[in-house]
Design a protein around this motif. Structure first.
Motif, PDB file in Angstrom:
ATOM      1  N   GLY A 117       0.798  -1.217   0.000  1.00 17.52           N
ATOM      2  CA  GLY A 117       0.000   0.000   0.000  1.00 17.52           C
ATOM      3  C   GLY A 117       0.830   1.267   0.000  1.00 17.52           C
ATOM      4  N   VAL A 118       2.084   1.155   0.414  1.00 19.44           N
ATOM      5  CA  VAL A 118       2.975   2.310   0.385  1.00 19.44           C
ATOM      6  C   VAL A 118       3.260   2.718  -1.063  1.00 19.44           C
ATOM      7  CG1 VAL A 118       5.310   3.097   0.953  1.00 19.44           C
ATOM      8  CG2 VAL A 118       4.004   1.777   2.623  1.00 19.44           C
ATOM      9  N   VAL A 119       3.308   1.760  -1.970  1.00 25.59           N
ATOM     10  CA  VAL A 119       3.686   2.064  -3.354  1.00 25.59           C
ATOM     11  C   VAL A 119       2.554   1.906  -4.369  1.00 25.59           C
ATOM     12  CG1 VAL A 119       6.133   1.554  -3.023  1.00 25.59           C
ATOM     13  CG2 VAL A 119       4.585  -0.280  -3.668  1.00 25.59           C
ATOM     14  N   ILE A 120       1.461   1.265  -4.006  1.00 20.82           N
ATOM     15  CA  ILE A 120       0.354   1.056  -4.944  1.00 20.82           C
ATOM     16  C   ILE A 120      -0.782   2.009  -4.592  1.00 20.82           C
ATOM     17  CG2 ILE A 120      -1.393  -0.560  -5.767  1.00 20.82           C
ATOM     18  CD1 ILE A 120       0.576  -2.811  -5.235  1.00 20.82           C
ATOM     19  N   PRO A 121      -1.143   2.886  -5.524  1.00 22.61           N
ATOM     20  CA  PRO A 121      -2.242   3.812  -5.240  1.00 22.61           C
ATOM     21  C   PRO A 121      -3.562   3.064  -5.064  1.00 22.61           C
ATOM     22  CG  PRO A 121      -1.587   3.957  -7.538  1.00 22.61           C
ATOM     23  CD  PRO A 121      -0.618   3.046  -6.866  1.00 22.61           C
ATOM     24  N   GLY A 122      -4.345   3.510  -4.122  1.00 24.96           N
ATOM     25  CA  GLY A 122      -5.644   2.900  -3.877  1.00 24.96           C
ATOM     26  C   GLY A 122      -5.619   1.779  -2.864  1.00 24.96           C
ATOM     27  N   LEU A 123      -4.444   1.337  -2.458  1.00 23.43           N
ATOM     28  CA  LEU A 123      -4.328   0.284  -1.454  1.00 23.43           C
ATOM     29  C   LEU A 123      -3.864   0.934  -0.157  1.00 23.43           C
ATOM     30  CD1 LEU A 123      -4.531  -2.793  -1.033  1.00 23.43           C
ATOM     31  CD2 LEU A 123      -2.119  -2.937  -1.626  1.00 23.43           C
ATOM     32  N   PRO A 124      -4.781   1.134   0.785  1.00 25.34           N
ATOM     33  CA  PRO A 124      -4.425   1.865   1.999  1.00 25.34           C
ATOM     34  C   PRO A 124      -3.512   1.056   2.915  1.00 25.34           C
ATOM     35  CG  PRO A 124      -6.663   1.054   2.155  1.00 25.34           C
ATOM     36  CD  PRO A 124      -6.175   0.716   0.773  1.00 25.34           C
ATOM     37  N   ILE A 143      -1.651  11.202  -0.729  1.00 27.23           N
ATOM     38  CA  ILE A 143      -0.826  10.269  -1.502  1.00 27.23           C
ATOM     39  C   ILE A 143      -1.693   9.418  -2.427  1.00 27.23           C
ATOM     40  CG2 ILE A 143       0.622   8.204  -1.323  1.00 27.23           C
ATOM     41  CD1 ILE A 143       1.884   9.535   1.179  1.00 27.23           C
ATOM     42  N   VAL A 144      -2.806   8.922  -1.908  1.00 26.53           N
ATOM     43  CA  VAL A 144      -3.693   8.101  -2.745  1.00 26.53           C
ATOM     44  C   VAL A 144      -4.246   8.925  -3.901  1.00 26.53           C
ATOM     45  CG1 VAL A 144      -5.900   6.868  -2.789  1.00 26.53           C
ATOM     46  CG2 VAL A 144      -4.293   6.442  -0.948  1.00 26.53           C
ATOM     47  N   VAL A 145      -4.694  10.150  -3.621  1.00 24.84           N
ATOM     48  CA  VAL A 145      -5.271  10.991  -4.673  1.00 24.84           C
ATOM     49  C   VAL A 145      -4.230  11.342  -5.737  1.00 24.84           C
ATOM     50  CG1 VAL A 145      -6.246  13.279  -5.136  1.00 24.84           C
ATOM     51  CG2 VAL A 145      -7.155  11.895  -3.262  1.00 24.84           C
ATOM     52  N   VAL A 146      -3.027  11.728  -5.310  1.00 29.38           N
ATOM     53  CA  VAL A 146      -1.979  12.084  -6.274  1.00 29.38           C
ATOM     54  C   VAL A 146      -1.572  10.867  -7.107  1.00 29.38           C
ATOM     55  CG1 VAL A 146       0.448  12.787  -6.486  1.00 29.38           C
ATOM     56  CG2 VAL A 146      -1.097  14.066  -4.998  1.00 29.38           C
ATOM     57  N   CYS A 147      -1.328   9.749  -6.463  1.00 32.54           N
ATOM     58  CA  CYS A 147      -0.931   8.542  -7.206  1.00 32.54           C
ATOM     59  C   CYS A 147      -2.049   8.074  -8.132  1.00 32.54           C
ATOM     60  CB  CYS A 147      -0.543   7.432  -6.243  1.00 32.54           C
ATOM     61  SG  CYS A 147       0.988   7.735  -5.366  1.00 32.54           S
ATOM     62  N   LEU A 148      -3.257   8.129  -7.653  1.00 33.34           N
ATOM     63  CA  LEU A 148      -4.396   7.726  -8.472  1.00 33.34           C
ATOM     64  C   LEU A 148      -4.539   8.652  -9.678  1.00 33.34           C
ATOM     65  CD1 LEU A 148      -6.716   5.699  -8.571  1.00 33.34           C
ATOM     66  CD2 LEU A 148      -8.082   7.307  -7.250  1.00 33.34           C
ATOM     67  N   GLY A 149      -4.419   9.955  -9.441  1.00 25.42           N
ATOM     68  CA  GLY A 149      -4.509  10.914 -10.540  1.00 25.42           C
ATOM     69  C   GLY A 149      -3.422  10.694 -11.579  1.00 25.42           C
ATOM     70  N   CYS A 150      -2.197  10.481 -11.126  1.00 27.92           N
ATOM     71  CA  CYS A 150      -1.087  10.221 -12.058  1.00 27.92           C
ATOM     72  C   CYS A 150      -1.311   8.936 -12.836  1.00 27.92           C
ATOM     73  CB  CYS A 150       0.238  10.151 -11.299  1.00 27.92           C
ATOM     74  SG  CYS A 150       0.779  11.738 -10.658  1.00 27.92           S
ATOM     75  N   THR A 151      -1.758   7.907 -12.150  1.00 27.36           N
ATOM     76  CA  THR A 151      -1.991   6.625 -12.809  1.00 27.36           C
ATOM     77  C   THR A 151      -3.082   6.753 -13.864  1.00 27.36           C
ATOM     78  OG1 THR A 151      -1.325   5.416 -10.833  1.00 27.36           O
ATOM     79  CG2 THR A 151      -2.648   4.207 -12.443  1.00 27.36           C
ATOM     80  N   CYS A 184     -11.128   4.661  -5.244  1.00 24.11           N
ATOM     81  CA  CYS A 184     -12.277   5.187  -4.493  1.00 24.11           C
ATOM     82  C   CYS A 184     -12.513   4.384  -3.217  1.00 24.11           C
ATOM     83  CB  CYS A 184     -13.529   5.187  -5.365  1.00 24.11           C
ATOM     84  SG  CYS A 184     -13.487   6.443  -6.654  1.00 24.11           S
ATOM     85  N   VAL A 185     -12.379   3.075  -3.308  1.00 21.73           N
ATOM     86  CA  VAL A 185     -12.523   2.236  -2.110  1.00 21.73           C
ATOM     87  C   VAL A 185     -11.452   2.615  -1.081  1.00 21.73           C
ATOM     88  CG1 VAL A 185     -12.326  -0.122  -1.212  1.00 21.73           C
ATOM     89  CG2 VAL A 185     -13.664   0.322  -3.270  1.00 21.73           C
ATOM     90  N   GLY A 186     -10.218   2.791  -1.536  1.00 24.98           N
ATOM     91  CA  GLY A 186      -9.145   3.193  -0.634  1.00 24.98           C
ATOM     92  C   GLY A 186      -9.427   4.531   0.024  1.00 24.98           C
ATOM     93  N   ILE A 187      -9.927   5.483  -0.739  1.00 23.98           N
ATOM     94  CA  ILE A 187     -10.252   6.802  -0.188  1.00 23.98           C
ATOM     95  C   ILE A 187     -11.373   6.693   0.841  1.00 23.98           C
ATOM     96  CG2 ILE A 187     -11.276   9.043  -0.788  1.00 23.98           C
ATOM     97  CD1 ILE A 187      -9.627   8.840  -3.439  1.00 23.98           C
ATOM     98  N   ILE A 188     -12.370   5.877   0.552  1.00 28.72           N
ATOM     99  CA  ILE A 188     -13.479   5.688   1.500  1.00 28.72           C
ATOM    100  C   ILE A 188     -12.982   5.044   2.789  1.00 28.72           C
ATOM    101  CG2 ILE A 188     -15.619   4.398   1.904  1.00 28.72           C
ATOM    102  CD1 ILE A 188     -16.215   4.896  -1.133  1.00 28.72           C
TER     103      ILE A 188
END
Length: 131
Positions: free
Chosen positions: A32-39, A92-100, A119-123
């Motif tokens: 989760g540190v390196v994969i966006p969306g995985l908290p 971090i999730v939003v930035v990585c998700l946006g870039c991806t 979205c699940v990670g953000i929730i």
């Protein structure tokens, strides 16, 4: 609290399954540190809870960890995480998700799946109490 923990201590095969589950959660937390969306934080907290019931020694080791220890301590003492931890995780999730989503050369289906996981990670992160 020690009495409650001892009365809920796992034994036998359930203990070993809980330890394996805790290590799986730690692996997912590290991913989760390196994969966006995985908290990361929910997996660390789940691993801590599993170690608490199955292996007090591993729980103490995780709680003394310089990276995860403070989050676990905050959760066990206050049932919440610090506001800056939550904001940083969301950012971090939003930035990585946006870039991806904007830069990855993937199909629409993959893009949709990544967006849904993000979205699940953000929730999940948003539902964690903060102080």
């Amino acid at each position: 609290m020690q009495n409650d923990v001892n009365s809920n201590r796992l034994t036998g095969i359930r203990r070993y399954l809980a330890i394996a589950g805790a290590f799986l959660c730690l692996t997912l937390a590290l991913l989760g540190v390196v994969i966006p969306g995985l908290p990361t934080t929910p997996f660390v907290l789940l691993a801590s809870g599993l170690f608490l019931r199955s292996s007090p020694g591993l729980h103490r080791m995780l709680r003394r960890n310089r990276i995860f220890g403070r989050v676990i301590d905050d959760w066990e003492c206050r049932r919440a995480v610090r506001m800056h931890v939550k904001v940083l995780a969301l950012a971090i999730v939003v930035v990585c998700l946006g870039c991806t989503l904007t830069m990855a050369p993937v199909t629409t289906g993959v893009r949709t799946a990544v967006a849904a996981m993000g979205c699940v990670g953000i929730i999940v992160i948003g539902r964690i109490p903060q102080y």
